[in-house]
Design a protein around this motif. Structure first.
Motif, PDB file in Angstrom:
ATOM      1  N   THR A  37       8.138   4.212 -11.870  1.00 23.29           N
ATOM      2  CA  THR A  37       7.142   5.021 -12.580  1.00 23.29           C
ATOM      3  C   THR A  37       7.759   5.516 -13.877  1.00 23.29           C
ATOM      4  N   VAL A  38       7.456   4.824 -14.957  1.00 21.79           N
ATOM      5  CA  VAL A  38       8.109   5.105 -16.235  1.00 21.79           C
ATOM      6  C   VAL A  38       7.688   6.458 -16.789  1.00 21.79           C
ATOM      7  N   ARG A  39       6.396   6.732 -16.772  1.00 24.27           N
ATOM      8  CA  ARG A  39       5.894   8.020 -17.267  1.00 24.27           C
ATOM      9  C   ARG A  39       5.447   8.850 -16.071  1.00 24.27           C
ATOM     10  N   ALA A  40       6.173   9.894 -15.798  1.00 26.54           N
ATOM     11  CA  ALA A  40       5.916  10.687 -14.599  1.00 26.54           C
ATOM     12  C   ALA A  40       5.198  11.987 -14.924  1.00 26.54           C
ATOM     13  N   LYS A  41       4.383  12.422 -13.979  1.00 25.78           N
ATOM     14  CA  LYS A  41       3.743  13.731 -14.034  1.00 25.78           C
ATOM     15  C   LYS A  41       4.538  14.690 -13.149  1.00 25.78           C
ATOM     16  N   GLU A  55       7.646  19.922 -20.860  1.00 30.53           N
ATOM     17  CA  GLU A  55       6.634  20.554 -20.019  1.00 30.53           C
ATOM     18  C   GLU A  55       6.566  19.926 -18.626  1.00 30.53           C
ATOM     19  N   VAL A  56       6.738  18.614 -18.557  1.00 26.20           N
ATOM     20  CA  VAL A  56       6.671  17.930 -17.265  1.00 26.20           C
ATOM     21  C   VAL A  56       7.805  18.397 -16.360  1.00 26.20           C
ATOM     22  N   ILE A  57       9.017  18.397 -16.891  1.00 25.58           N
ATOM     23  CA  ILE A  57      10.176  18.798 -16.094  1.00 25.58           C
ATOM     24  C   ILE A  57      10.083  20.274 -15.718  1.00 25.58           C
ATOM     25  N   ALA A  58       9.654  21.114 -16.660  1.00 28.30           N
ATOM     26  CA  ALA A  58       9.536  22.545 -16.380  1.00 28.30           C
ATOM     27  C   ALA A  58       8.507  22.815 -15.288  1.00 28.30           C
ATOM     28  N   GLY A  70       0.801  -1.217   0.000  1.00 30.67           N
ATOM     29  CA  GLY A  70       0.000   0.000   0.000  1.00 30.67           C
ATOM     30  C   GLY A  70       0.835   1.269   0.000  1.00 30.67           C
ATOM     31  N   ARG A  71       0.338   2.306  -0.666  1.00 31.34           N
ATOM     32  CA  ARG A  71       1.041   3.581  -0.724  1.00 31.34           C
ATOM     33  C   ARG A  71       0.826   4.409   0.536  1.00 31.34           C
ATOM     34  N   ILE A  72       1.809   5.219   0.853  1.00 34.36           N
ATOM     35  CA  ILE A  72       1.662   6.208   1.923  1.00 34.36           C
ATOM     36  C   ILE A  72       0.593   7.209   1.494  1.00 34.36           C
ATOM     37  N   SER A  73      -0.256   7.598   2.413  1.00 35.61           N
ATOM     38  CA  SER A  73      -1.327   8.544   2.107  1.00 35.61           C
ATOM     39  C   SER A  73      -0.771   9.819   1.470  1.00 35.61           C
ATOM     40  N   GLY A  74      -1.321  10.187   0.328  1.00 37.91           N
ATOM     41  CA  GLY A  74      -0.893  11.395  -0.370  1.00 37.91           C
ATOM     42  C   GLY A  74       0.096  11.143  -1.488  1.00 37.91           C
ATOM     43  N   ILE A  75       0.721   9.958  -1.505  1.00 36.04           N
ATOM     44  CA  ILE A  75       1.686   9.642  -2.552  1.00 36.04           C
ATOM     45  C   ILE A  75       0.962   9.131  -3.797  1.00 36.04           C
ATOM     46  N   ASP A  76       1.232   9.740  -4.927  1.00 34.91           N
ATOM     47  CA  ASP A  76       0.580   9.350  -6.174  1.00 34.91           C
ATOM     48  C   ASP A  76       1.234   8.124  -6.797  1.00 34.91           C
ATOM     49  N   CYS A 121      14.236  12.135 -11.653  1.00 33.83           N
ATOM     50  CA  CYS A 121      13.837  11.945 -13.053  1.00 33.83           C
ATOM     51  C   CYS A 121      12.720  10.912 -13.103  1.00 33.83           C
ATOM     52  N   ASP A 122      12.157  10.708 -14.293  1.00 28.26           N
ATOM     53  CA  ASP A 122      11.164   9.645 -14.459  1.00 28.26           C
ATOM     54  C   ASP A 122      11.871   8.292 -14.486  1.00 28.26           C
ATOM     55  N   GLY A 123      11.102   7.220 -14.309  1.00 29.36           N
ATOM     56  CA  GLY A 123      11.680   5.891 -14.201  1.00 29.36           C
ATOM     57  C   GLY A 123      12.365   5.402 -15.456  1.00 29.36           C
ATOM     58  N   PHE A 124      11.899   5.847 -16.617  1.00 28.93           N
ATOM     59  CA  PHE A 124      12.538   5.438 -17.870  1.00 28.93           C
ATOM     60  C   PHE A 124      13.940   6.033 -17.970  1.00 28.93           C
ATOM     61  N   SER A 125      14.032   7.342 -17.774  1.00 30.77           N
ATOM     62  CA  SER A 125      15.333   8.013 -17.876  1.00 30.77           C
ATOM     63  C   SER A 125      16.299   7.512 -16.808  1.00 30.77           C
ATOM     64  N   GLY A 126      15.793   7.349 -15.582  1.00 28.72           N
ATOM     65  CA  GLY A 126      16.650   6.905 -14.494  1.00 28.72           C
ATOM     66  C   GLY A 126      17.199   5.516 -14.720  1.00 28.72           C
ATOM     67  N   ASN A 127      16.373   4.628 -15.259  1.00 24.68           N
ATOM     68  CA  ASN A 127      16.838   3.273 -15.522  1.00 24.68           C
ATOM     69  C   ASN A 127      17.905   3.261 -16.601  1.00 24.68           C
ATOM     70  N   VAL A 128      17.730   4.108 -17.630  1.00 20.33           N
ATOM     71  CA  VAL A 128      18.740   4.206 -18.685  1.00 20.33           C
ATOM     72  C   VAL A 128      20.057   4.721 -18.119  1.00 20.33           C
ATOM     73  N   VAL A 129      20.002   5.765 -17.285  1.00 26.11           N
ATOM     74  CA  VAL A 129      21.218   6.314 -16.676  1.00 26.11           C
ATOM     75  C   VAL A 129      21.921   5.248 -15.834  1.00 26.11           C
ATOM     76  N   LEU A 130      21.146   4.537 -15.021  1.00 29.14           N
ATOM     77  CA  LEU A 130      21.726   3.526 -14.133  1.00 29.14           C
ATOM     78  C   LEU A 130      22.378   2.397 -14.922  1.00 29.14           C
ATOM     79  N   LYS A 131      21.660   1.853 -15.913  1.00 30.35           N
ATOM     80  CA  LYS A 131      22.197   0.732 -16.687  1.00 30.35           C
ATOM     81  C   LYS A 131      23.396   1.170 -17.534  1.00 30.35           C
ATOM     82  N   PHE A 132      23.343   2.397 -18.053  1.00 34.66           N
ATOM     83  CA  PHE A 132      24.475   2.896 -18.838  1.00 34.66           C
ATOM     84  C   PHE A 132      25.710   3.033 -17.957  1.00 34.66           C
ATOM     85  N   ALA A 133      25.532   3.545 -16.746  1.00 35.89           N
ATOM     86  CA  ALA A 133      26.660   3.696 -15.816  1.00 35.89           C
ATOM     87  C   ALA A 133      27.265   2.335 -15.484  1.00 35.89           C
ATOM     88  N   GLU A 134      26.410   1.353 -15.224  1.00 33.21           N
ATOM     89  CA  GLU A 134      26.896  -0.002 -14.928  1.00 33.21           C
ATOM     90  C   GLU A 134      27.691  -0.550 -16.113  1.00 33.21           C
TER      91      GLU A 134
END
Length: 332
Positions: free
Chosen positions: A146-150, A190-193, A117-123, A225-238
């Motif tokens: 969360t691959v696509r983040a708001k 737009e999301v990041i901004a 279960g999520r913590i109350s208020g966490i999307d 960052c969103d989960g897609f970008s973060g996973n790419v950064v992590l795997k690329f670094a490895e």
């Protein structure tokens, strides 16, 4: 402290998770571990442990497990007696103080939301990893939950990353940055901004944008960052670290002088490799859920599983979930 371990999760289950549980109990005398999985496969492995360790290892039997390629939410819903789901139910009920798995990432995230279960208020939850950078650890999140983040997701990731960095990694006033395609204010979609504007008026120590090439140079304590970008950064670094290590060994094997120099370089190379070795720093917390859920690398061998258990133990001792819950409610 009692933790639940998904003994059937990961590419090397159940042998390596069981060995990892033994290593962790050797390291921490206050630790007890419930191994969830097939008793017939688990017990011959843990029976090899010394008596003082074996007494702190118990088994909850199930023959059902979630494989690495199964559909995440469908498998966690339908396989109600899977080793992963049972471990998470123990964390939810309080029977165990946390759970660890090297299994299917998507199923772990789905289980965190649907079972723990999520913590109350966490999307949306976030997976965070403490990446070794130039002179410290940089906490990167999200790396796959969360691959696509708001904008609200990125904002909440920053809040949770700030709390984790402060209470778990020991950074007094973490510098928070958003991963973007440039450091100038006009960069980012737009999301990041939109997330940037939310963070600018928050109480966080927000420093703006960072680019991918700045992350290894410790430009921020927390990079969001969103989960897609973060996973790419992590795997690329490895991949880069492994490639550099392999190239160095290959080049030294071709030439006489490097072979001689290798004698003096071996300690340095081992130290460098150790800083970036996920087996020593394994354990990715799923933040935003109401219990301690730690994801280990899917290829984890025993040392990496033990490291993930260490992360879970520290998260419990530092009251990570309580800190996130309390401080988020001040901001959200």
């Amino acid at each position: 402290m009692l933790l639940a371990l998904d003994a059937m999760g990961g590419d090397n289950a159940p042998h390596e998770p069981c060995k990892g549980a033994i290593l962790a109990c050797r390291e921490f005398s206050d630790l007890e571990i419930i191994l969830v999985g097939n008793r017939a496969q688990i017990e011959p492995i843990i029976d090899q442990a010394a008596d003082d360790v074996r007494r702190r290892l118990s088994v909850v039997h199930t023959e059902e497990y979630i494989s690495m390629d199964e559909h995440p939410s469908r498998s966690i819903r339908q396989k109600r007696h899977s080793s992963l789901r049972l471990a998470m139910e123990m964390a939810r009920s309080g029977e165990a103080q946390g759970c660890v798995s090297a299994g299917n990432t998507g199923a772990i995230v789905a289980g965190g939301v649907l079972v723990v279960g999520r913590i109350s208020g966490i999307d949306r939850p976030a997976l965070g990893v403490a990446m070794p950078t130039l002179n410290k650890y940089t906490f990167l999140l999200d790396v796959g939950a969360t691959v696509r983040a708001k904008p609200i997701n990125l904002y909440q990731f920053a809040l949770m990353g700030n709390i984790y960095s402060k209470y778990i990694l020991g950074v007094p006033s973490p510098e928070i940055a958003l991963l973007s395609n440039g450091s100038e204010d006009i960069k980012g979609d737009e999301v990041i901004a939109s997330a940037k504007e939310m963070l600018k008026v928050s109480s966080l120590n927000f420093t703006g944008y960072v680019e991918g090439d700045e992350v290894p140079f410790s430009k921020a304590d927390v990079v969001v960052c969103d989960g897609f970008s973060g996973n790419v950064v992590l795997k690329f670094a490895e991949g880069v670290i492994q490639a550099v290590y392999s190239i160095a060994k290959e080049e030294m094997g071709r030439r006489i002088l490097p072979k001689i120099g290798m004698v003096f370089m071996v300690p340095m190379l081992k130290s460098l490799w150790g800083r970036f070795d996920y087996e020593k720093h394994g354990g990715t917390p799923l933040l935003g859920v109401k219990g301690v859920v730690i994801k280990a690398h899917g290829r984890s061998k025993a040392p990496a599983v033990a490291s993930a258990i260490r992360v879970a133990r520290n998260f419990v001792l530092q009251k990570g979930v309580e800190h996130i819950t309390n401080e988020l409610h001040k901001e959200v």
